[in-house]
Design a protein around this motif. Structure first.
Motif, PDB file in Angstrom:
ATOM      1  N   GLN A 147     -12.253  66.360 -21.300  1.00 46.58           N
ATOM      2  CA  GLN A 147     -11.636  67.589 -21.810  1.00 46.58           C
ATOM      3  C   GLN A 147     -10.387  67.281 -22.622  1.00 46.58           C
ATOM      4  O   GLN A 147     -10.152  67.883 -23.668  1.00 46.58           O
ATOM      5  N   ARG A 148      -9.592  66.323 -22.166  1.00 49.69           N
ATOM      6  CA  ARG A 148      -8.396  65.921 -22.899  1.00 49.69           C
ATOM      7  C   ARG A 148      -8.775  65.336 -24.259  1.00 49.69           C
ATOM      8  O   ARG A 148      -8.151  65.633 -25.276  1.00 49.69           O
ATOM      9  N   ALA A 149      -9.825  64.527 -24.280  1.00 46.80           N
ATOM     10  CA  ALA A 149     -10.284  63.938 -25.539  1.00 46.80           C
ATOM     11  C   ALA A 149     -10.765  65.013 -26.499  1.00 46.80           C
ATOM     12  O   ALA A 149     -10.507  64.946 -27.705  1.00 46.80           O
ATOM     13  N   GLN A 150     -11.456  66.019 -25.971  1.00 44.55           N
ATOM     14  CA  GLN A 150     -11.918  67.108 -26.833  1.00 44.55           C
ATOM     15  C   GLN A 150     -10.746  67.902 -27.384  1.00 44.55           C
ATOM     16  O   GLN A 150     -10.748  68.294 -28.550  1.00 44.55           O
ATOM     17  N   ARG A 151      -9.734  68.137 -26.544  1.00 44.80           N
ATOM     18  CA  ARG A 151      -8.553  68.864 -27.023  1.00 44.80           C
ATOM     19  C   ARG A 151      -7.821  68.079 -28.094  1.00 44.80           C
ATOM     20  O   ARG A 151      -7.261  68.637 -29.025  1.00 44.80           O
ATOM     21  N   GLU A 152      -7.806  66.759 -27.962  1.00 40.28           N
ATOM     22  CA  GLU A 152      -7.096  65.909 -28.915  1.00 40.28           C
ATOM     23  C   GLU A 152      -7.952  65.565 -30.125  1.00 40.28           C
ATOM     24  O   GLU A 152      -7.511  64.863 -31.018  1.00 40.28           O
ATOM     25  N   GLY A 153      -9.171  66.030 -30.148  1.00 42.34           N
ATOM     26  CA  GLY A 153     -10.039  65.791 -31.301  1.00 42.34           C
ATOM     27  C   GLY A 153     -10.825  64.496 -31.235  1.00 42.34           C
ATOM     28  O   GLY A 153     -11.490  64.125 -32.197  1.00 42.34           O
ATOM     29  N   ARG A 154     -10.753  63.781 -30.123  1.00 42.52           N
ATOM     30  CA  ARG A 154     -11.533  62.558 -29.984  1.00 42.52           C
ATOM     31  C   ARG A 154     -12.938  62.908 -29.504  1.00 42.52           C
ATOM     32  O   ARG A 154     -13.185  63.999 -29.017  1.00 42.52           O
ATOM     33  N   CYS A 155     -13.850  61.975 -29.668  1.00 40.53           N
ATOM     34  CA  CYS A 155     -15.222  62.231 -29.250  1.00 40.53           C
ATOM     35  C   CYS A 155     -15.752  61.033 -28.470  1.00 40.53           C
ATOM     36  O   CYS A 155     -15.127  59.986 -28.423  1.00 40.53           O
TER      37      CYS A 155
END
Length: 184
Positions: free
Chosen positions: A95-103
């Motif tokens: 979820q943190r990666a999605q919020r930060e734009g990472r995939c």
């Protein structure tokens, strides 16, 4: 768990085994040892540890043995809690990666492939590191590799003479070519 409960249960377990004449002070120290070792564990696990000791140990159990048996009873629960904690941490990281734009790695590979960056393309970049554009990479995509300069000059040219002299001066090269110090 309260020390009083542990001491009562320890007294019960110890009563099943031969007790040489012991003073009340010695028995109190023994029961205090059980309480000190087992107070941080849940009541049900301590009682299960004592039950296992009653069933499996033919002599008087030590506090450490009862603790080990209680921890074995706790193991499935602690393993499940650790698995759940790890799964929760992974979900939070995703979820943190999605919020930060990472995939994810799979998503990144799909995106790169959709833009034309495939393993073949990366191979082209490795063979033509000075290419300034994708078009320059594609120019020589299907052609054979260029010959080495030593294959394009005459055998007796000054460049080849210098190459042979350098190879002869290098002990590893001369040993590999069978021209060691002992051979000529």
């Amino acid at each position: 768990m309260s020390e009083a409960k542990i001491q009562r249960r320890a007294r019960t377990t110890l009563s099943f085994h031969y007790q040489p004449e012991r003073s009340d002070a010695d028995m109190a120290r023994t029961l205090e040892g059980f309480a000190r070792v087992l107070t941080d564990l849940p009541t049900w696990a301590v009682f299960a540890g004592f039950d296992d000791a009653d069933r499996t140990i033919a002599r008087r159990p030590s506090p450490a043995e009862v603790r080990i048996l209680a921890q074995r009873r706790l193991q499935p629960i602690t393993d499940e809690l650790a698995r759940r904690r790890k799964a929760q941490e992974e979900r939070e990281a995703e979820q943190r990666a999605q919020r930060e734009g990472r995939c994810s790695a799979e998503e990144a590979a799909r995106i790169l492939a959709s833009r034309g960056f495939t393993p073949k393309r990366f191979g082209q970049v490795a063979t033509r590191p000075m290419a300034a554009s994708v078009e320059e990479l594609d120019i020589d995509a299907g052609t054979a590799p260029q010959p080495h300069w030593s294959q394009t000059v005459a055998y007796d040219s000054p460049e080849m003479e210098a190459l042979r002299a350098a190879r002869k001066a290098n002990p590893l090269m001369s040993a590999g070519m069978g021209q060691g110090e002992g051979s000529s």
